[in-house]
Design a protein around this motif. Sequence first.
Motif, PDB file in Angstrom:
ATOM      1  N   HIS A  61      74.211  21.314 106.065  1.00 63.39           N
ATOM      2  CA  HIS A  61      75.339  22.078 106.591  1.00 63.39           C
ATOM      3  C   HIS A  61      76.589  21.215 106.438  1.00 63.39           C
ATOM      4  O   HIS A  61      76.837  20.319 107.228  1.00 63.39           O
ATOM      5  N   LEU A  62      77.320  21.488 105.379  1.00 60.54           N
ATOM      6  CA  LEU A  62      78.530  20.718 105.095  1.00 60.54           C
ATOM      7  C   LEU A  62      79.790  21.438 105.544  1.00 60.54           C
ATOM      8  O   LEU A  62      80.869  20.870 105.498  1.00 60.54           O
ATOM      9  N   GLY A  63      79.653  22.699 105.950  1.00 63.82           N
ATOM     10  CA  GLY A  63      80.808  23.449 106.400  1.00 63.82           C
ATOM     11  C   GLY A  63      81.457  24.283 105.309  1.00 63.82           C
ATOM     12  O   GLY A  63      82.410  25.004 105.551  1.00 63.82           O
ATOM     13  N   ASN A  64      80.941  24.197 104.099  1.00 59.82           N
ATOM     14  CA  ASN A  64      81.435  24.986 102.972  1.00 59.82           C
ATOM     15  C   ASN A  64      80.201  25.500 102.239  1.00 59.82           C
ATOM     16  O   ASN A  64      79.387  24.714 101.755  1.00 59.82           O
ATOM     17  N   ARG A  65      80.051  26.821 102.161  1.00 60.37           N
ATOM     18  CA  ARG A  65      78.841  27.404 101.581  1.00 60.37           C
ATOM     19  C   ARG A  65      78.607  26.943 100.148  1.00 60.37           C
ATOM     20  O   ARG A  65      77.473  26.655  99.751  1.00 60.37           O
ATOM     21  N   TRP A  99      79.446  24.101  98.745  1.00 63.05           N
ATOM     22  CA  TRP A  99      78.937  22.728  98.801  1.00 63.05           C
ATOM     23  C   TRP A  99      77.488  22.706  99.279  1.00 63.05           C
ATOM     24  O   TRP A  99      76.677  21.913  98.789  1.00 63.05           O
ATOM     25  N   ASP A 100      77.163  23.563 100.240  1.00 62.65           N
ATOM     26  CA  ASP A 100      75.782  23.644 100.734  1.00 62.65           C
ATOM     27  C   ASP A 100      74.830  24.026  99.605  1.00 62.65           C
ATOM     28  O   ASP A 100      73.746  23.442  99.467  1.00 62.65           O
ATOM     29  N   GLN A 131      84.950  33.351  96.715  1.00 63.98           N
ATOM     30  CA  GLN A 131      86.060  32.450  97.006  1.00 63.98           C
ATOM     31  C   GLN A 131      87.265  32.737  96.112  1.00 63.98           C
ATOM     32  O   GLN A 131      88.402  32.663  96.556  1.00 63.98           O
TER      33      GLN A 131
END
Length: 72
Positions: A19-23, A25-26, A66
Motif C-alpha cells: 500500500h503505497l498510496g497510489n494505485r 505504484w501498488d 489517471q
Amino acid sequence: MRTFLDVLQLLKKYDIYIHLGNRLWDIELAAIEIDNLYKAGLLENKKYAQIKLVLTHEHEMEERRQAKTAQE
C-alpha cells in the motif's frame, strides 16, 4: 486469479503487504514482487502468466483512468 485484489491476497500469503498510496505504484510493486516469487520458484508457470496478465490489464486501466482524470 482474476483481479488485482486476488493478486494482493496471494502476496499476503507470503507476508507481502502493498500500500503505497497510489494505485499505479501498488500495481507496479506487486508485479516486481510476483517476479521475485517466480524467480524463487514459489509460483508455477501457468499461475505466473495469469497473474502477469491481470497486472498488465490493471496497469493499463489505471493509466487510462489517471489520464482521463488529468484531462478534466
